[in-house]
Design an enzyme around this catalytic site. Structure first.
Site, PDB file in Angstrom:
ATOM      1  N   HIS A 182      29.354  37.726   0.127  1.00  0.00           N
ATOM      2  CA  HIS A 182      28.517  36.533  -0.045  1.00  0.00           C
ATOM      3  C   HIS A 182      29.058  35.688  -1.193  1.00  0.00           C
ATOM      4  O   HIS A 182      29.170  36.159  -2.330  1.00  0.00           O
ATOM      5  CB  HIS A 182      27.083  36.987  -0.319  1.00  0.00           C
ATOM      6  CG  HIS A 182      26.082  35.883  -0.351  1.00  0.00           C
ATOM      7  ND1 HIS A 182      25.543  35.331   0.796  1.00  0.00           N
ATOM      8  CD2 HIS A 182      25.502  35.220  -1.391  1.00  0.00           C
ATOM      9  CE1 HIS A 182      24.676  34.392   0.459  1.00  0.00           C
ATOM     10  NE2 HIS A 182      24.640  34.294  -0.860  1.00  0.00           N
ATOM     11  N   ASP A 201      28.526  32.346  -3.373  1.00  0.00           N
ATOM     12  CA  ASP A 201      27.533  31.343  -3.761  1.00  0.00           C
ATOM     13  C   ASP A 201      28.210  30.112  -4.335  1.00  0.00           C
ATOM     14  O   ASP A 201      28.846  30.177  -5.383  1.00  0.00           O
ATOM     15  CB  ASP A 201      26.580  31.945  -4.802  1.00  0.00           C
ATOM     16  CG  ASP A 201      25.628  32.944  -4.179  1.00  0.00           C
ATOM     17  OD1 ASP A 201      24.941  32.567  -3.214  1.00  0.00           O
ATOM     18  OD2 ASP A 201      25.576  34.101  -4.637  1.00  0.00           O
ATOM     19  N   MET A 255      15.625  32.352   1.156  1.00  0.00           N
ATOM     20  CA  MET A 255      15.786  32.570  -0.285  1.00  0.00           C
ATOM     21  C   MET A 255      14.536  33.293  -0.778  1.00  0.00           C
ATOM     22  O   MET A 255      13.418  32.841  -0.539  1.00  0.00           O
ATOM     23  CB  MET A 255      15.929  31.239  -1.036  1.00  0.00           C
ATOM     24  CG  MET A 255      17.256  30.535  -0.867  1.00  0.00           C
ATOM     25  SD  MET A 255      18.718  31.539  -1.235  1.00  0.00           S
ATOM     26  CE  MET A 255      18.409  32.065  -2.929  1.00  0.00           C
ATOM     27  N   HIS A 275      27.546  30.499   1.132  1.00  0.00           N
ATOM     28  CA  HIS A 275      26.208  29.939   0.928  1.00  0.00           C
ATOM     29  C   HIS A 275      26.332  28.662   0.108  1.00  0.00           C
ATOM     30  O   HIS A 275      26.570  28.720  -1.100  1.00  0.00           O
ATOM     31  CB  HIS A 275      25.354  31.011   0.215  1.00  0.00           C
ATOM     32  CG  HIS A 275      23.970  30.564  -0.125  1.00  0.00           C
ATOM     33  ND1 HIS A 275      23.165  31.271  -0.996  1.00  0.00           N
ATOM     34  CD2 HIS A 275      23.229  29.499   0.284  1.00  0.00           C
ATOM     35  CE1 HIS A 275      21.993  30.658  -1.105  1.00  0.00           C
ATOM     36  NE2 HIS A 275      22.015  29.575  -0.346  1.00  0.00           N
ATOM     37  N   SER A 333      26.889  39.763  -3.422  1.00  0.00           N
ATOM     38  CA  SER A 333      27.161  38.418  -3.927  1.00  0.00           C
ATOM     39  C   SER A 333      28.068  38.523  -5.142  1.00  0.00           C
ATOM     40  O   SER A 333      27.719  39.189  -6.129  1.00  0.00           O
ATOM     41  CB  SER A 333      25.852  37.739  -4.333  1.00  0.00           C
ATOM     42  OG  SER A 333      26.145  36.669  -5.212  1.00  0.00           O
ATOM     43  N   MET A 391      25.003  25.805  -1.844  1.00  0.00           N
ATOM     44  CA  MET A 391      23.851  25.250  -2.572  1.00  0.00           C
ATOM     45  C   MET A 391      24.320  23.941  -3.183  1.00  0.00           C
ATOM     46  O   MET A 391      24.491  23.808  -4.406  1.00  0.00           O
ATOM     47  CB  MET A 391      23.379  26.255  -3.643  1.00  0.00           C
ATOM     48  CG  MET A 391      22.650  27.436  -3.036  1.00  0.00           C
ATOM     49  SD  MET A 391      22.502  28.821  -4.177  1.00  0.00           S
ATOM     50  CE  MET A 391      24.077  29.607  -3.887  1.00  0.00           C
ATOM     51  N   ASP A 431      17.978  36.739   0.287  1.00  0.00           N
ATOM     52  CA  ASP A 431      18.874  36.532  -0.858  1.00  0.00           C
ATOM     53  C   ASP A 431      18.067  36.281  -2.127  1.00  0.00           C
ATOM     54  O   ASP A 431      17.360  35.276  -2.217  1.00  0.00           O
ATOM     55  CB  ASP A 431      19.778  35.323  -0.538  1.00  0.00           C
ATOM     56  CG  ASP A 431      20.818  35.051  -1.597  1.00  0.00           C
ATOM     57  OD1 ASP A 431      20.965  35.856  -2.532  1.00  0.00           O
ATOM     58  OD2 ASP A 431      21.511  34.014  -1.476  1.00  0.00           O
ATOM     59  N   MET A 477      27.698  26.489  -5.915  1.00  0.00           N
ATOM     60  CA  MET A 477      26.673  25.687  -6.597  1.00  0.00           C
ATOM     61  C   MET A 477      27.303  24.466  -7.245  1.00  0.00           C
ATOM     62  O   MET A 477      28.366  24.582  -7.864  1.00  0.00           O
ATOM     63  CB  MET A 477      26.005  26.530  -7.681  1.00  0.00           C
ATOM     64  CG  MET A 477      25.422  27.831  -7.173  1.00  0.00           C
ATOM     65  SD  MET A 477      24.716  28.755  -8.533  1.00  0.00           S
ATOM     66  CE  MET A 477      24.051  30.161  -7.652  1.00  0.00           C
TER      67      MET A 477
END
Ligand code: DX5
Ligand code: ZN
Length: 216
Positions: free
Chosen positions: A32, A34, A136, A65, A7, A67, A174, A36
């Site tokens: 990966h 992330d 998660m 991913h 990540s 979020m 993760d 957000m």
């Protein structure tokens, strides 16, 4: 086969291209990313322009991913930015089935993520339609947190659920994963391992990726 997805949340954001090259050369399988939004999780990271800017810096598949709330609004943008897999949170989707189909219509892989306290039962009627489940193992929002112990039982339950239904769906984990706890996580049935701090804070990235893959 176990695959390792570093990540970049734990990478040096002022030096992302080089930090991505480092994990690619050290044998990472996926990257990966992330995403957000400060609403679904209490933190803000990167968006489609940064993902697009990184796309030609590596050959690694982009494992995105999300979020974020209302992920449907941004699927097109992340596909255009170069996503190979898009993961949405079940908790963020009012019409999960519709969202999964709209990801798959772009010809890329679709995955569903569950927060630690979300039951596996939400997967019951979507499991046949997805490529991967992301469990998660910390509460999403930040890197560097500790693995939540009870998640090992959740991984095992998901693995049993898939085996009973004879489905081939990847189990991605993760959060808080390191070379100390990897064995119980893989023994429980996970096969796609996300690791931020464990990879980027390590002195020997190749050795760490190999031990997360349980090879050496
Ligand atoms: C947490 C993110 C993770 C995070 C993992 O919300 O989804 O991908 O970067 O970081 P570590 O491995 O440091 O827990
Ligand atoms: Zn993540």
């Amino acid at each position: 086969m176990i695959r390792v997805a570093p990540s970049i949340l734990a990478a040096d954001f002022s030096n992302l291209a080089q930090d991505i090259k480092n994990v690619e050369e050290a044998g990472a399988d996926l990257l990966h990313l992330d995403i957000m939004d400060g609403h679904f999780v209490p933190n803000i990271s990167i968006g489609p322009p940064v993902v697009a800017a990184l796309r030609d810096k590596t050959k690694l598949p982009f494992d995105v991913h999300l979020m974020i709330t209302q992920p449907d609004k941004y699927i097109d943008s992340f596909v255009k930015a170069g996503a190979d897999i898009i993961t949405v949170h079940a908790e963020a989707c009012t019409h999960l089935n519709r969202t999964i189909y709209s990801i798959k219509q772009h010809g890329i892989k679709a995955a569903v993520a569950l927060n630690p306290a979300t039951s596996l039962t939400v997967l019951d009627y979507i499991l046949e339609d997805i490529d991967m489940v992301l469990l998660m193992t910390v509460n999403p929002g930040f890197g560097g947190q500790s693995y939540i112990k009870s998640m090992t039982r959740k991984i095992r339950s998901l693995k049993n659920m898939l085996d009973e239904r004879k489905l081939i769906v990847d189990i991605q984990v993760d959060g808080g994963i390191n070379t100390e706890n990897i064995k119980e996580i893989i023994d429980a049935g996970a096969n796609v391992i996300v690791a931020g701090s464990a990879v980027y804070k390590s002195k020997d990235i190749r050795a760490t990726i190999n031990s997360l893959r349980m090879m050496g």
